[in-house]
Design an enzyme around this catalytic site. Structure first.
Site, PDB file in Angstrom:
ATOM      1  N   SER A   1       0.825  -1.208   0.000  1.00  0.00           N
ATOM      2  CA  SER A   1       0.000   0.000   0.000  1.00  0.00           C
ATOM      3  C   SER A   1       0.855   1.252   0.000  1.00  0.00           C
ATOM      4  CB  SER A   1      -0.901   0.004   1.241  1.00  0.00           C
ATOM      5  OG  SER A   1      -1.520   1.259   1.430  1.00  0.00           O
TER       6      SER A   1
ATOM      7  N   GLU B   1       0.234   3.679   1.702  1.00  0.00           N
ATOM      8  CA  GLU B   1       0.225   4.191   3.075  1.00  0.00           C
ATOM      9  C   GLU B   1       1.543   3.917   3.788  1.00  0.00           C
ATOM     10  OE1 GLU B   1      -2.101   5.880   4.893  1.00  0.00           O
ATOM     11  OE2 GLU B   1      -3.478   6.108   3.196  1.00  0.00           O
TER      12      GLU B   1
ATOM     13  N   TYR C   1      -2.650   0.597  10.304  1.00  0.00           N
ATOM     14  CA  TYR C   1      -2.783  -0.064   9.003  1.00  0.00           C
ATOM     15  C   TYR C   1      -1.479   0.017   8.218  1.00  0.00           C
ATOM     16  CZ  TYR C   1      -3.956  -0.679   4.088  1.00  0.00           C
ATOM     17  OH  TYR C   1      -3.949  -1.084   2.772  1.00  0.00           O
TER      18      TYR C   1
END
Length: 330
Positions: free
Chosen positions: A130, A132, A154
């Site tokens: 990801s 992120e 996350y």
């Protein structure tokens, strides 16, 4: 007939990937969790005859939290390719359930890698990393060499799973790839994600006069179209050697821009219909996450085709069709 195993098959990416692989002649197996609700509408959207569905799209109960169930499935299915898309994928929810997020996303990946290491046959593995993981990046755009700086549970779980995938590739010679996908959206996106929320909100405002509450309107994201991104996943497993790739559009747009375009598409001024809700802000925000997909373009021949404006329009059009169709059957 090549055989693929997809975790997270009932999600947005899993359903589009299953659709792609079925078109390419695969036998597709998917991991599903046992729940009291049997809502698999995304898979129902795949155009298959009953005979083909029974023969080429097979679902298996299992859990990323149970190594034993994963090992049994890998042994029974004998996949040629594993696409690991399953996990807790909502950033804000990860602050409320950090332990389960880390266990499923990071330890779940480790359990699956261990199964493949002990499989006794070559299996190609794709892990859904990801954007992120870049978190508070100090440079933009980000590429495969950009330092990780996660700022949410996350993101931390995804960074750990990313490193584990590299570790097993380098330590055990597994064909294991990380796809560092930046935000990718579609009408199959979950309703708790901001792009889908805005699309549904525009439809609700147009048809029912309802207002929409959103969090940080200034947050900027690199938004692409999900069906194109799953093709990049497949291409990663077609290469002679495994590696990691950023998949992105290279453009960033704010939540405000998305809302403005969505409401304009139904003939409304977003400022009359959108209210800011501070409770929807994340405890910590990322920096500017915008991807440099040069390597995917050069090595995979992949590039995005759907523009930001087209993405907004197709999501709002789908939301309008859904709203006009009335409530879904339970």
């Amino acid at each position: 007939m090549p055989r693929a195993f997809i975790t997270g098959i009932t999600g947005q990416d899993g359903s589009y990937l299953a659709e792609l692989l079925l078109r390419k002649g695969y036998e597709v197996h998917g991991l599903v969790r046992r729940t009291s609700l049997m809502q698999r509408g995304r898979l129902d959207a795949i155009a298959l005859s009953d005979e083909e569905r029974a023969r080429r799209l097979l679902l298996h109960y299992g859990d990323l939290g149970e190594a034993g169930s994963l090992a049994r499935l890998v042994h029974a299915i004998q996949p040629d390719e594993v696409y690991h898309l399953g996990g807790q994928s909502h950033v804000r929810v990860s602050f409320e359930s950090p332990e389960s997020t880390f266990d499923i996303n990071a330890s779940g990946t480790l359990r699956l890698l261990e199964c493949l290491r002990e499989a006794g046959r070559p299996v190609r593995f794709y892990h859904a990393s990801s954007c992120e993981i870049y978190g508070q990046a100090t440079v933009a755009p980000q590429n495969e060499q950009t330092r990780f700086a996660p700022v949410s549970p996350y993101a931390c779980s995804k960074a750990a799973a990313h490193h584990l995938t590299v570790c097993y590739r380098e330590s055990y010679g597994l064909y294991a790839c990380n796809g560092i996908l930046f935000n990718h959206e579609s009408p199959r996106r979950g309703e708790n994600f901001v792009t889908r929320k805005i699309a549904l909100g525009a439809a609700a405002a147009k048809l029912h006069g309802k207002k929409l509450r959103l969090g940080n309107l200034d947050a900027r994201k690199d938004w692409g179209y999900a069906p194109e991104y799953v093709e990049a996943m497949w291409l990663m497993l077609r290469q002679d050697a495994p590696s990691d790739y950023v998949v992105a559009t290279g453009e960033a747009h704010s939540v405000r821009e998305f809302a403005e375009a969505a409401f304009a598409h139904v003939g409304l001024d977003w400022r009359d219909w959108v209210e800011t809700d501070s409770s929807q802000f994340r405890p910590s925000e990322t920096g500017l996450l915008m991807g440099d997909a040069s390597r995917a373009r050069e090595k995979l021949g992949w590039r995005p085709k759907t523009t930001f404006a087209d993405l907004v329009r197709l999501m709002v059009d789908a939301a309008m069709r859904e709203a006009n169709a009335g409530p879904r059957r339970p």
